[in-house]
Motif scaffolding. Structure first.
Motif, short mmCIF file in Angstrom:
data_model
loop_
_atom_site.label_atom_id
_atom_site.label_comp_id
_atom_site.label_asym_id
_atom_site.label_seq_id
_atom_site.Cartn_x
_atom_site.Cartn_y
_atom_site.Cartn_z
N VAL A 389 0.84 -1.20 0.00
CA VAL A 389 0.00 0.00 0.00
C VAL A 389 0.88 1.25 0.00
O VAL A 389 0.63 2.21 -0.74
CB VAL A 389 -0.96 -0.01 1.21
N LEU A 390 1.92 1.23 0.83
CA LEU A 390 2.85 2.36 0.88
C LEU A 390 3.56 2.55 -0.46
O LEU A 390 3.78 3.68 -0.91
CB LEU A 390 3.88 2.15 1.99
N ALA A 391 3.92 1.44 -1.12
CA ALA A 391 4.59 1.52 -2.42
C ALA A 391 3.67 2.14 -3.47
O ALA A 391 4.13 2.91 -4.32
CB ALA A 391 5.05 0.13 -2.86
N LEU A 392 2.38 1.82 -3.41
CA LEU A 392 1.41 2.42 -4.33
C LEU A 392 1.35 3.93 -4.13
O LEU A 392 1.36 4.71 -5.09
CB LEU A 392 0.03 1.81 -4.11
N LYS A 393 1.30 4.35 -2.88
CA LYS A 393 1.23 5.78 -2.58
C LYS A 393 2.51 6.49 -3.03
O LYS A 393 2.46 7.59 -3.57
CB LYS A 393 0.99 5.99 -1.09
N ALA A 394 3.64 5.82 -2.82
CA ALA A 394 4.92 6.40 -3.23
C ALA A 394 5.00 6.54 -4.75
O ALA A 394 5.70 7.43 -5.27
CB ALA A 394 6.07 5.54 -2.72
N ALA A 395 4.27 5.69 -5.47
CA ALA A 395 4.25 5.75 -6.94
C ALA A 395 3.25 6.80 -7.44
O ALA A 395 3.05 6.94 -8.65
CB ALA A 395 3.90 4.38 -7.51
N GLY A 396 2.61 7.51 -6.51
CA GLY A 396 1.68 8.56 -6.90
C GLY A 396 0.28 8.07 -7.18
O GLY A 396 -0.51 8.78 -7.82
N LYS A 397 -0.05 6.87 -6.73
CA LYS A 397 -1.37 6.31 -6.96
C LYS A 397 -2.15 6.28 -5.64
O LYS A 397 -1.77 5.56 -4.71
CB LYS A 397 -1.27 4.90 -7.55
N PRO A 398 -3.23 7.07 -5.54
CA PRO A 398 -4.01 7.09 -4.29
C PRO A 398 -4.60 5.72 -3.97
O PRO A 398 -4.97 4.97 -4.87
CB PRO A 398 -5.11 8.11 -4.58
N VAL A 399 -4.68 5.44 -2.68
CA VAL A 399 -5.28 4.18 -2.22
C VAL A 399 -6.43 4.53 -1.28
O VAL A 399 -6.24 5.25 -0.29
CB VAL A 399 -4.26 3.30 -1.48
N VAL A 400 -7.61 4.04 -1.61
CA VAL A 400 -8.80 4.24 -0.78
C VAL A 400 -9.26 2.88 -0.30
O VAL A 400 -9.36 1.93 -1.09
CB VAL A 400 -9.92 4.95 -1.56
N VAL A 401 -9.54 2.77 0.99
CA VAL A 401 -10.03 1.52 1.55
C VAL A 401 -11.54 1.58 1.68
O VAL A 401 -12.11 2.57 2.14
CB VAL A 401 -9.39 1.24 2.93
N SER A 402 -12.19 0.51 1.24
CA SER A 402 -13.62 0.32 1.46
C SER A 402 -13.77 -0.88 2.39
O SER A 402 -13.48 -2.00 2.00
CB SER A 402 -14.35 0.06 0.14
N MET A 403 -14.19 -0.62 3.61
CA MET A 403 -14.38 -1.70 4.58
C MET A 403 -15.74 -2.35 4.36
O MET A 403 -16.76 -1.65 4.29
CB MET A 403 -14.27 -1.18 6.01
N GLY A 404 -15.76 -3.68 4.27
CA GLY A 404 -17.01 -4.40 4.11
C GLY A 404 -17.64 -4.71 5.45
O GLY A 404 -17.77 -3.85 6.31
N SER A 405 -18.00 -5.96 5.64
CA SER A 405 -18.64 -6.36 6.90
C SER A 405 -17.68 -6.23 8.07
O SER A 405 -18.09 -5.90 9.18
CB SER A 405 -19.16 -7.80 6.81
N LEU A 406 -16.39 -6.49 7.84
CA LEU A 406 -15.42 -6.39 8.91
C LEU A 406 -14.03 -6.06 8.37
O LEU A 406 -13.66 -6.48 7.28
CB LEU A 406 -15.37 -7.67 9.74
N ALA A 407 -13.34 -5.25 9.13
CA ALA A 407 -11.95 -4.90 8.81
C ALA A 407 -11.28 -4.64 10.14
O ALA A 407 -10.99 -3.51 10.52
CB ALA A 407 -11.89 -3.68 7.90
N ALA A 408 -11.06 -5.72 10.87
CA ALA A 408 -10.61 -5.61 12.25
C ALA A 408 -9.22 -6.21 12.42
O ALA A 408 -8.81 -7.08 11.67
CB ALA A 408 -11.60 -6.31 13.19
N SER A 409 -8.52 -5.72 13.44
CA SER A 409 -7.19 -6.20 13.80
C SER A 409 -6.27 -6.15 12.58
O SER A 409 -5.96 -5.08 12.10
CB SER A 409 -7.28 -7.61 14.41
#
Length: 614
Positions: A389-409
């Motif tokens: 994810v960090l490498a994507l951001k460093a390449a200038g590509k935004p990363v957006v997370v869509s949490m579904g039913s669960l995104a824990a721990s």
């Protein structure tokens, strides 16, 4: 003159020829039978699907609604294509939304009939997304109808979006609320003389409690009660609004329930009518006639004019794109987070990282939505994915997370570094904590007369499940766990612009709903995939764009076999398609295997939310 071969050699040669001949006969029989079936299927496949005006779309939601289907062999997948009403199957949420959105603007479709009899699981988050699509369908002046012999609590949630809810005159609506009960093994393990060694940080990290207690801790009770209250408040407020009743009318206490049941003369169906849970009580024949009156009859006049979910999906499937355009890439991280490469339906440290890497190296993909539906798992694999994810951001590509039913721990760990995080109101997230656990069997073995003894050059060389754990080694492991927790809250503090103390106050392994996580600063906004994709495009400065799902693809050979067998499977006898023995074995052992598979971290450290199963 050559010597005659020994008798035994001649006997075994003859037996082998006999066995080989029988084998070839069986193989040829199976081959030519399948060939004949395929030829029949291909010759019959010329019948195109015809969609007439004033047709009802039957939305058969059998099995489990998921963000990503688990991997199955291509031939097995083809066989499953021919099965309808399969309660063990999986349906992609994206496919359901695609079909409803197409039907909304399709003038030939005037109604949707919800078939929920075999719906096994989905979660309120996914059902709410479907409900929103149904509301858009109704806004076009079209009708949504639900009809079942009985409704479970989850089925009824989706049915509540219907204009009219039909119930069989001998059926019932089962609304019980939510609960959380577990089995505790401490005393059993003591009797078996199994020593469980637990290392954790977090007052509310309760995944290990069954192994060290015989009851639920007070801290877990407090947290679980608040969590269940939040989830039920979302459920009851949505259903009550859909049905124009009060939330407290949904689940009655025993005294109220008996009073309402008496008022209905003991008839659960009439009680459901009295409570305004349903609109009409009908038999299957009465429903058939009502639907014929509404949409007309089919060609043979025996049923109402309709098209199935799968046929309509095939009819409206998008054409393949041969010229790649600028896109928002979609990577689905669904299931337990495990090490290495994992099949679809599980998250692999290597495989999921590879999908993110593909998005980074594809010049046409300008932004990425990471869809997370996971309770976590391996700390090591979680960090592998976050690094991509960090490498994507460093390449200038935004990363957006869509949490579904669960995104824990661990699911939150891989989300934390995104540019923007969406959660649904009922997403289960947080669970910021860490634990390690393993068992030793020295006392159990000694009880049986088995003892371990020897020498080693260090305290580490002698570590074994058959030997007791050195107290100093315990301290070292606990230090590693504490360090892992510090890294977790430091990560959250950095990415969410909070202090360590602020994060620690809302961490400690506690689980939050998406609605509560928003107020705590763990997510940026409430929304689902549609909003996440739009946000990713906005951050990348794209006005027009496509979406591209990045996943493990079948080889051309696998696709050919799957389509070929899938075309012929409906012509095969049911007993050929189904193996009850195999199904029973899988049902008995799959849950056990899955539980063991959750714990494969090379350092024995886990970011896992055990209670995220509502």
């Amino acid at each position: 003159m050559a010597a005659k071969p020994p008798f035994l050699k001649r006997l075994f040669t003859w037996l082998w020829k006999a066995v080989n001949t029988i084998r070839l006969l069986i193989v040829n029989f199976i081959f030519f039978t399948l060939l004949a079936i395929i030829i029949v299927a291909i010759s019959a496949s010329g019948d195109d699907i015809v969609l007439e005006n004033q047709t009802a779309l039957v939305l058969d939601l059998s099995g489990h609604i998921v963000d990503q289907k688990r991997y199955v062999d291509p031939i097995e997948a083809a066989f499953m294509q021919g099965e309808s009403n399969n309660p063990d199957g999986e349906i992609l949420l994206a496919d359901i939304l695609y079909v409803i959105q197409n039907a909304t603007h399709d003038t030939r479709i005037n109604s949707i009939v919800l078939n929920l009899a075999n719906l096994r699981s989905a979660g309120i988050s996914k059902l709410s997304a479907i409900g929103d699509a149904l509301n858009a369908f109704k806004a076009e002046g079209k009708q949504v109808i639900a009809m079942e012999n009985g409704y479970s609590q989850e089925q009824y949630f989706l049915a509540s979006y219907a204009n009219t809810i039909f119930l069989n005159s001998k059926g019932m609506v089962s609304l019980e609320g939510l609960s959380r009960y577990r089995l505790f093994y401490k005393s059993a393990l003591e009797k078996l003389k199994i020593n469980t060694h637990v290392f954790r940080v977090g007052t509310f990290k309760s995944a290990v409690e069954p192994f060290i207690r015989d009851d639920m801790s007070e801290a877990d009770k407090v947290a679980s009660k608040e969590l269940l209250g939040d989830i039920w408040q979302s459920y009851s407020s949505i259903v009550a609004s859909n049905r124009n009743i009060k939330p407290e009318q949904l689940v009655l206490d025993t005294e109220q329930y008996l009073a309402e049941l008496d008022r209905a003369n003991g008839d659960s169906a009439i009680m459901a009518m009295n409570m305004n849970w349903v609109d009409e009580l009908v038999s299957a024949e009465q429903f058939r006639l009502a639907m014929i009156e509404q949409v007309g009859s089919n060609k043979d006049g025996k049923d109402f004019r309709q098209i199935s979910f799968q046929d309509y999906r095939s009819l409206t499937a998008p054409l393949p794109q041969f010229v790649e355009t600028e896109s928002v890439g979609i990577v689905v991280a669904k299931g337990n987070i495990l090490n290495g490469s994992q099949p679809a339906g599980q998250i692999g440290g290597e495989s999921t990282s590879e999908f993110l890497r593909k998005a980074r190296l594809n010049d046409k993909i300008k932004a990425v939505v990471l869809r997370v539906d996971s309770p976590g798992g391996s700390a090591f694999a979680s960090e592998q994915i976050r690094q991509e994810v960090l490498a994507l951001k460093a390449a200038g590509k935004p990363v957006v997370v869509s949490m579904g039913s669960l995104a824990a721990s661990g699911g939150y760990w891989i989300s934390a570094s995104a540019d923007y995080i969406y959660a649904t109101p009922t997403t289960l997230t947080g669970s910021i904590g860490i634990f390690g656990m393993f068992a030793t069997f020295e006392d159990a073995l000694a009880h049986l007369g088995v003892n371990s003894d020897g020498i080693a050059t260090s305290d580490w060389a002698g570590l074994s499940p058959a030997r007791s754990l050195n107290p100093q080694v315990k301290q070292v492991i606990q230090r590693h766990i504490e360090r892992g927790y510090h890294e977790f809250i430091s990560l959250v503090a950095t990415e969410r612009n909070m202090t360590l103390e602020q994060v620690d106050n809302i961490a400690q392994g506690r689980v939050w709903t998406g609605k509560r996580a928003l107020t705590l600063g763990l997510v940026d906004e409430l929304g689902d995939m549609e909003q996440a994709i739009a946000k990713a495009a906005e951050l990348a400065g794209m006005n027009t764009f496509d979406t591209k799902v990045i996943e493990q693809e079948l080889t051309p050979e696998q696709q050919f076999i799957q389509s070929l067998v899938g075309a012929s499977v409906e012509y095969m006898p049911t007993n050929v398609r189904n193996s009850s023995l195999l199904e029973n074995m899988l049902a008995q052992w799959s849950a056990v295997i899955e539980d063991f598979a959750k714990f494969d971290d090379p350092q024995g450290m886990y970011l896992y939310c055990e209670q995220c199963n509502y």
